[in-house]
Scaffold this motif. Structure first.
Motif, PDB file in Angstrom:
ATOM      1  N   PRO A  64       0.480  -0.986  -0.200  1.00 40.36           N
ATOM      2  CA  PRO A  64       0.046  -0.193  -0.018  1.00 40.36           C
ATOM      3  C   PRO A  64       0.623   1.321   0.032  1.00 40.36           C
ATOM      4  CG  PRO A  64      -0.726  -1.426   1.483  1.00 40.36           C
ATOM      5  CD  PRO A  64       0.998  -2.091   0.928  1.00 40.36           C
ATOM      6  N   PHE A  65       2.487   1.036   0.252  1.00 44.91           N
ATOM      7  CA  PHE A  65       2.946   2.084   0.401  1.00 44.91           C
ATOM      8  C   PHE A  65       3.842   2.666  -0.341  1.00 44.91           C
ATOM      9  CE2 PHE A  65       2.840   0.274   5.083  1.00 44.91           C
ATOM     10  CZ  PHE A  65       1.548   0.404   5.351  1.00 44.91           C
ATOM     11  N   THR A  66       3.627   2.161  -1.813  1.00 40.17           N
ATOM     12  CA  THR A  66       4.625   2.210  -2.883  1.00 40.17           C
ATOM     13  C   THR A  66       3.677   3.383  -3.480  1.00 40.17           C
ATOM     14  OG1 THR A  66       3.688   0.742  -4.625  1.00 40.17           O
ATOM     15  CG2 THR A  66       5.196   0.100  -2.929  1.00 40.17           C
ATOM     16  N   GLY A  67       2.551   3.852  -4.244  1.00 41.54           N
ATOM     17  CA  GLY A  67       2.441   4.954  -4.548  1.00 41.54           C
ATOM     18  C   GLY A  67       2.643   4.826  -6.074  1.00 41.54           C
ATOM     19  N   ILE A  68       2.095   3.266  -6.442  1.00 38.97           N
ATOM     20  CA  ILE A  68       2.976   2.415  -8.148  1.00 38.97           C
ATOM     21  C   ILE A  68       0.758   2.045  -8.383  1.00 38.97           C
ATOM     22  CG2 ILE A  68       3.583   0.450  -9.517  1.00 38.97           C
ATOM     23  CD1 ILE A  68       5.902   0.253  -8.026  1.00 38.97           C
ATOM     24  N   GLN A  69       0.259   2.685  -9.950  1.00 41.94           N
ATOM     25  CA  GLN A  69      -0.287   2.083  -9.911  1.00 41.94           C
ATOM     26  C   GLN A  69      -0.437   1.996 -11.521  1.00 41.94           C
ATOM     27  OE1 GLN A  69      -4.282   4.507  -9.454  1.00 41.94           O
ATOM     28  NE2 GLN A  69      -2.541   6.018  -9.002  1.00 41.94           N
ATOM     29  N   ILE A  70      -1.189   0.182 -11.835  1.00 42.92           N
ATOM     30  CA  ILE A  70      -0.868  -0.077 -13.075  1.00 42.92           C
ATOM     31  C   ILE A  70      -1.751   0.540 -14.021  1.00 42.92           C
ATOM     32  CG2 ILE A  70      -0.742  -2.001 -14.789  1.00 42.92           C
ATOM     33  CD1 ILE A  70      -0.290  -3.701 -11.360  1.00 42.92           C
ATOM     34  N   THR A  71      -1.171   1.113 -15.152  1.00 43.04           N
ATOM     35  CA  THR A  71      -1.937   2.352 -16.248  1.00 43.04           C
ATOM     36  C   THR A  71      -2.906   0.512 -17.515  1.00 43.04           C
ATOM     37  OG1 THR A  71      -0.750   1.840 -17.969  1.00 43.04           O
ATOM     38  CG2 THR A  71      -0.431   3.350 -16.907  1.00 43.04           C
ATOM     39  N   GLU A  72      -3.765   1.275 -17.779  1.00 43.10           N
ATOM     40  CA  GLU A  72      -4.551   0.338 -18.783  1.00 43.10           C
ATOM     41  C   GLU A  72      -3.900  -0.188 -19.725  1.00 43.10           C
ATOM     42  OE1 GLU A  72      -7.872  -0.459 -18.415  1.00 43.10           O
ATOM     43  OE2 GLU A  72      -7.890   0.584 -16.688  1.00 43.10           O
ATOM     44  N   ASP A  75       2.021 -15.228  -9.878  1.00 41.55           N
ATOM     45  CA  ASP A  75       2.412 -15.323  -8.578  1.00 41.55           C
ATOM     46  C   ASP A  75       3.284 -14.230  -9.318  1.00 41.55           C
ATOM     47  OD1 ASP A  75       3.403 -14.814  -6.675  1.00 41.55           O
ATOM     48  OD2 ASP A  75       4.380 -16.528  -6.308  1.00 41.55           O
ATOM     49  N   HIS A  76       3.423 -13.502  -7.980  1.00 41.66           N
ATOM     50  CA  HIS A  76       4.924 -12.303  -8.374  1.00 41.66           C
ATOM     51  C   HIS A  76       4.595 -10.765  -9.073  1.00 41.66           C
ATOM     52  CE1 HIS A  76       7.769 -14.620  -6.538  1.00 41.66           C
ATOM     53  NE2 HIS A  76       7.982 -15.763  -6.808  1.00 41.66           N
ATOM     54  N   TYR A  77       3.676 -10.410  -8.260  1.00 46.52           N
ATOM     55  CA  TYR A  77       3.127  -8.939  -9.735  1.00 46.52           C
ATOM     56  C   TYR A  77       3.424  -8.090  -8.936  1.00 46.52           C
ATOM     57  CZ  TYR A  77      -0.519 -13.374  -8.899  1.00 46.52           C
ATOM     58  OH  TYR A  77      -1.519 -14.153  -8.551  1.00 46.52           O
ATOM     59  N   GLY A  78       4.162  -7.404  -7.937  1.00 45.23           N
ATOM     60  CA  GLY A  78       5.045  -6.564  -7.819  1.00 45.23           C
ATOM     61  C   GLY A  78       4.645  -5.585  -6.584  1.00 45.23           C
ATOM     62  N   HIS A  79       4.604  -4.681  -6.263  1.00 48.17           N
ATOM     63  CA  HIS A  79       4.622  -4.102  -4.719  1.00 48.17           C
ATOM     64  C   HIS A  79       3.044  -2.974  -5.482  1.00 48.17           C
ATOM     65  CE1 HIS A  79       7.870  -6.157  -2.242  1.00 48.17           C
ATOM     66  NE2 HIS A  79       7.076  -6.327  -3.022  1.00 48.17           N
ATOM     67  N   PHE A  80       2.183  -3.607  -5.155  1.00 45.13           N
ATOM     68  CA  PHE A  80       1.232  -2.342  -5.445  1.00 45.13           C
ATOM     69  C   PHE A  80       0.013  -2.503  -4.414  1.00 45.13           C
ATOM     70  CE2 PHE A  80       0.766  -5.546  -9.114  1.00 45.13           C
ATOM     71  CZ  PHE A  80       0.405  -5.670  -8.384  1.00 45.13           C
ATOM     72  N   ASP A  81      -1.136  -1.683  -4.722  1.00 46.73           N
ATOM     73  CA  ASP A  81      -2.165  -1.452  -3.080  1.00 46.73           C
ATOM     74  C   ASP A  81      -2.896  -2.289  -3.915  1.00 46.73           C
ATOM     75  OD1 ASP A  81      -2.919  -0.186  -5.084  1.00 46.73           O
ATOM     76  OD2 ASP A  81      -3.580   1.778  -3.862  1.00 46.73           O
TER      77      ASP A  81
END
Length: 494
Positions: free
Chosen positions: A259-267, A293-299
């Motif tokens: 929740p603390f990375t501020g990363i978002q995935i675009t369309e 598995d292993h999607y990454g650190h995003f909220d």
């Protein structure tokens, strides 16, 4: 001829008398170690003359005289005498431990991959002198020294070794000690092989499924694949664009919770991740479950968006989308998606799983037996999940020692789905051990459950293990006397 025989008999009696006197003197010598003294007393009771069988070496004499005698006497007389280790360089560093006893039999266990052997060595003083067959009592006495993740490795490794010893002492497989088995073979899941060339990838999938026989596959679907895709994620450059989940300092991406990375995935990024899954699914087909598995650190919100983008591919599960402790977030994710959700490889003990299970926050639990508490605790976790309508898959990335502990637990747990095999393409991995009943360790994508072999049903292939020891510690089950003494009062209550 008779006179010669009489002379030999008389001479042999003199040798036996001298040996007996020497043995008594050695027993009474204060410098003699306890293990050596016990050995001498047993040989005296058994009538073994160390010089006795006319011309044989001491070793051959003992072997001849005890050839039909069980190395183990009554299980109730077993006592733990040592705990030793070696470190195999497999998936990271993986310590294998050996618990020795006063009867010559020993048990094998494993500290979880990537963990420190000292997690197990620190428990040695709590085990010495105890009967290893009192597994639950010993487990309760040491479980306070474990914790989530790799910190549980020592407690779990010891528990494995105790069950191996107990099974050997009573002459039964470990699954029998857990209450019996539900299956004779254990389904395995393996990683999909990687290739940028679709035709080459198809050949690799054919090899994995047809030649190797695996019927369940898992793939990574990571934002790492978007690092060179312009506008694939928001807040990419701040984290360096590499998205390594394993290395870095305290302030790195690797050690920053989702929740603390501020990363978002675009369309655009979601479309690319979905395309990769579609390519794999088109090759694998729909007869084979495909986990991710292993999607990454995003909220959580981006996790739900990714889950929805992948839903049409009917994935077997979405794994570790957020840290396992976030029970309420897991419940939100699971309620929002049709694809099964899964977590648990770093959770220690049944108590750690209870909230996720009680709140129906996930669809499948995923314990790693080398972190969750060992064989019996993991079976209890599986049984508790079963009572609540939740299935169990099992995470694993170690050597064949921990692998077989998982196999016995999986055989004894009804709601089991599949066990991970992380070293499927390592050519020497299976040769680290030999089965004690001659069975194949793995046969066409399934682990073979030992039906009669006592304990875990394996012994180390010592020469092969020595080829793969950790470069920084080449020791091989050397004595560990520095860990013998209890130096602390560790009771948790007054």
């Amino acid at each position: 001829m008779k006179s010669i025989l009489k002379e030999l008999i008389a001479s042999n009696k003199q040798i036996e008398k001298a040996d007996q006197e020497a043995r008594i003197a050695e027993i009474n010598n204060p410098a003699t170690s306890d293990s050596r003294r016990n050995f001498l007393r047993k040989t005296a009771l058994g009538g073994i003359a160390l010089g006795g069988l006319m011309g044989m070496s001491t070793e051959d004499t003992i072997a001849q005289a005890t050839s039909k005698v069980s190395r183990a006497s009554k299980p109730s007389d077993l006592k733990i005498t040592d705990l030793r280790y070696c470190i195999v360089q497999n998936v990271g560093r993986t310590p294998i431990i050996r618990i020795d006893t006063n009867q010559g039999i020993y048990g094998l266990g494993e500290v979880r991959d990537g963990a420190d052997e000292r997690y197990a060595l620190s428990l040695k003083s709590h085990l010495l002198g105890h009967n290893p067959c009192n597994v639950e009592m010993l487990f309760k006495s040491i479980k306070q020294f474990g914790f989530h993740g790799r910190q549980a490795g020592g407690v779990c490794g010891v528990e494995m070794a105790l069950w191996d010893l107990c099974g050997k002492a009573y002459g039964v497989p470990c699954w029998q000690l857990l209450g019996g088995r539900y299956r004779d073979k254990v389904r395995l899941y393996a990683d999909t092989p990687e290739s940028d060339d679709l035709n080459e990838f198809k050949q690799k999938i054919k090899y994995r499924t047809v030649d190797q026989g695996y019927t369940w596959l898992k793939m990574d679907v990571s934002i790492g694949m978007l690092k060179n895709l312009e506008n694939g994620v928001v807040n990419n450059k701040f984290w360096g664009g590499g998205f390594s989940q394993w290395t870095g300092d305290y302030y790195s991406y690797a050690n920053t919770r989702h929740p603390f990375t501020g990363i978002q995935i675009t369309e655009k990024g979601l479309a690319e991740m979905a395309r990769v899954v579609e390519d794999v699914r088109s090759v694998v087909g729909y007869e084979i479950p495909l986990s991710t598995d292993h999607y990454g650190h995003f909220d959580m919100n981006n996790g739900i968006r990714l889950g929805k983008a992948l839903e049409k591919y009917r994935l077997a599960w979405l794994e570790d989308m957020v840290p396992w402790e976030y029970t309420d977030q897991w419940r939100t994710i699971s309620d929002a998606l049709e694809t099964p959700t899964l977590t648990g490889e770093d959770i220690y003990l049944k108590e750690g799983f209870k909230a996720l299970i009680d709140k129906k926050a996930i669809d499948i639990i995923h314990p790693d037996l080398a972190s969750s508490g060992g064989l019996l605790e993991t079976k209890r976790i599986g049984d508790y999940a079963e009572d609540n309508g939740i299935a169990m898959a099992m995470h694993f990335a170690g050597t064949p020692v921990s692998f077989m502990a998982n196999v016995h637990c999986a055989a004894a747990t009804q709601n089991f789905l599949a066990l991970e095999h992380h070293s499927v393409d390592v050519p020497w991995w299976e040769s680290l051990v030999k089965t004690t009943d001659g069975r194949k360790l793995i046969d066409k994508g399934f682990a073979t459950v030992p039906l009669d072999a006592p304990g875990l049903g394996i012994e180390l292939n010592e020469e092969e293990v020595k080829k793969h020891l950790n470069a920084k510690d080449k020791s091989f089950f050397a004595p560990t006397p520095d860990w013998n003494d209890i130096r602390s009062h560790d009771r948790l209550w007054s």
